[in-house]
Design an enzyme around this catalytic site. Structure first.
Site, PDB file in Angstrom:
ATOM      1  N   GLU A  54       0.792  -1.539  -0.517  1.00 12.22           N
ATOM      2  CA  GLU A  54      -0.079  -0.037   0.215  1.00 12.22           C
ATOM      3  C   GLU A  54       0.963   1.527   0.346  1.00 12.22           C
ATOM      4  O   GLU A  54       0.646   1.955  -0.856  1.00 12.22           O
ATOM      5  CB  GLU A  54      -1.052  -0.429   1.317  1.00 12.22           C
ATOM      6  CG  GLU A  54      -1.889  -1.115   1.517  1.00 12.22           C
ATOM      7  CD  GLU A  54      -1.186  -2.504   2.972  1.00 12.22           C
ATOM      8  OE1 GLU A  54      -2.049  -2.668   3.389  1.00 12.22           O
ATOM      9  OE2 GLU A  54       0.098  -2.545   2.361  1.00 12.22           O
ATOM     10  N   SER A 302       6.127 -40.735   9.505  1.00 13.46           N
ATOM     11  CA  SER A 302       5.905 -40.182  11.368  1.00 13.46           C
ATOM     12  C   SER A 302       5.371 -38.729  10.641  1.00 13.46           C
ATOM     13  O   SER A 302       4.431 -38.918  11.720  1.00 13.46           O
ATOM     14  CB  SER A 302       7.160 -40.217  11.458  1.00 13.46           C
ATOM     15  OG  SER A 302       7.598 -41.080  11.835  1.00 13.46           O
TER      16      SER A 302
END
Length: 362
Positions: A54, A302
């Site tokens: 911005e 895992s």
């Protein structure tokens, strides 16, 4: 009118994507200042600590920002971080309207920016291309809301799900095109993770071929058995070795030597192994928002067992390796019944060379 807003938001999103893989731990953000249907300022966030999108767009617009409309892909911040709040500058610029793609998921902001803008008589609308923007910043969203990195598992396997023969030989299962594509996505992540067995077997460098950005290299090494001359220490990119704590005075010579080459990250234990959830939490605390896991089968299995995987990318080669002792791509504990199998959401399939790429969310 809505069509115009979607058009300009689409342009802002394209701007944001110019910094893909470079803004962590911040999100990708793009912004446009539009006046009388013409773009008078544009910008995108390039790196954490630098100006937000911005601010760049408003700087470019200058005095033309007064009475204009600001398009921004993410709700402007209303809090101090590495930079001052963007809402203050927006109010000062004199824009009359702000069009926002999606709310900021950061709990420190999350609607506060919009509230402040409205309190200062600036018209605000939000929710444009929201789904696409959420996907664009999926790593940031998980990191900022869950305090965990976004985890993507990448596998190159045979048609029968093997990543190496029974001898450990694995070069090469997938095609040159697949391996080049796999390398090209590394730059989009903060870290590349492998288990120590992958390093011992393949001795990879884990560098990027196509980018000046080199992600961190993370090795899960319970006993710190990694050789000091491993290729992972060569080339660019810092190394993090995730291991279990050691008691004072019980450090091995190898551990002391490895500490000179890498950051040693000690984590909690779980059944004599690395507690992977704790490991991910501690990586997030180091501002690592995304992790690409490249093997091996034990680590990947895992991670699935612990429900830590967000997305899977499988390169499947039309080769059959066979053998019960050949290494599978996903090991771990697995499931007890087929009905409990992990299902890929939003699966996508495409051809890369002679291989098939299957990817989707978990």
């Amino acid at each position: 009118m809505k069509r115009d807003r979607l058009y300009f938001m689409g342009l802002a999103m394209k701007l944001a994507l110019k910094a893909k893989g470079l803004t962590s731990p911040n999100p990708m953000v793009g912004a446009l200042v539009v006046k009388d249907g013409k773009i008078v300022g544009k910008g995108f966030h390039q790196k954490a600590g630098l100006s937000h999108a911005e601010i760049i767009a408003l700087d470019q617009a200058g005095k033309k920002a007064k009475g204009a409309c600001l398009y921004v892909t993410l709700e402007p911040c209303a809090h101090y971080g590495r930079t001052p709040p963007c809402v203050d500058r927006i109010i000062k610029s004199g824009v009359k309207q702000v069009i926002i793609g999606m709310l900021d998921p950061n709990p420190l902001n999350n609607g506060k920016g919009i509230q402040i803008l409205r309190q200062n008589k600036i018209k605000v609308e939000s929710g444009f291309l929201e789904d696409k923007l959420k996907k664009m910043n999926e790593s940031f969203i998980k990191y900022i809301t869950k305090k965990l990195p976004f985890v993507v598992v990448k596998v190159g396997q045979s048609l029968d799900g093997k990543i190496a023969a029974k001898t450990g030989d694995s070069k090469w299962i997938t095609s040159d095109k697949s391996r080049a594509f796999a390398h090209s996505i590394r730059k989009d992540f903060d870290a590349i993770m492998v288990g120590v067995n992958t390093v011992l077997r393949d001795d990879p460098r884990l560098n990027t071929w196509f980018s000046k950005k080199h992600p961190l290299k993370v090795v899960i090494d319970t006993q710190l058995s990694l050789p000091q001359n491993a290729n992972i220490f060569s080339g660019a990119g810092k190394v993090i070795l995730v291991t279990l704590p050691t008691k004072p005075g019980q450090e091995t010579e190898n551990r002391k030597a490895l500490a000179q080459k890498a950051k040693i990250l000690e984590v909690k234990e779980k059944s004599g192994q690395i507690n992977l959830r704790d490991a991910m939490k501690k990586l997030a605390a180091l501002e690592i928002t995304s992790v690409l896991v490249e093997g091996g089968g034990t680590l990947i299995g895992s991670l699935f067992d612990e429900k830590l995987v967000d997305k899977a990318i499988f390169f499947i080669s039309p080769k059959i390796i066979g053998g019960k002792d050949a290494i599978s791509s996903v090991m771990g504990s697995g499931i007890s019944r087929v009905e409990k199998a992990i299902k890929i959401k939003e699966p996508k399939l495409r051809r890369i060379g002679e291989d098939i790429l299957v990817e989707g969310y978990i």
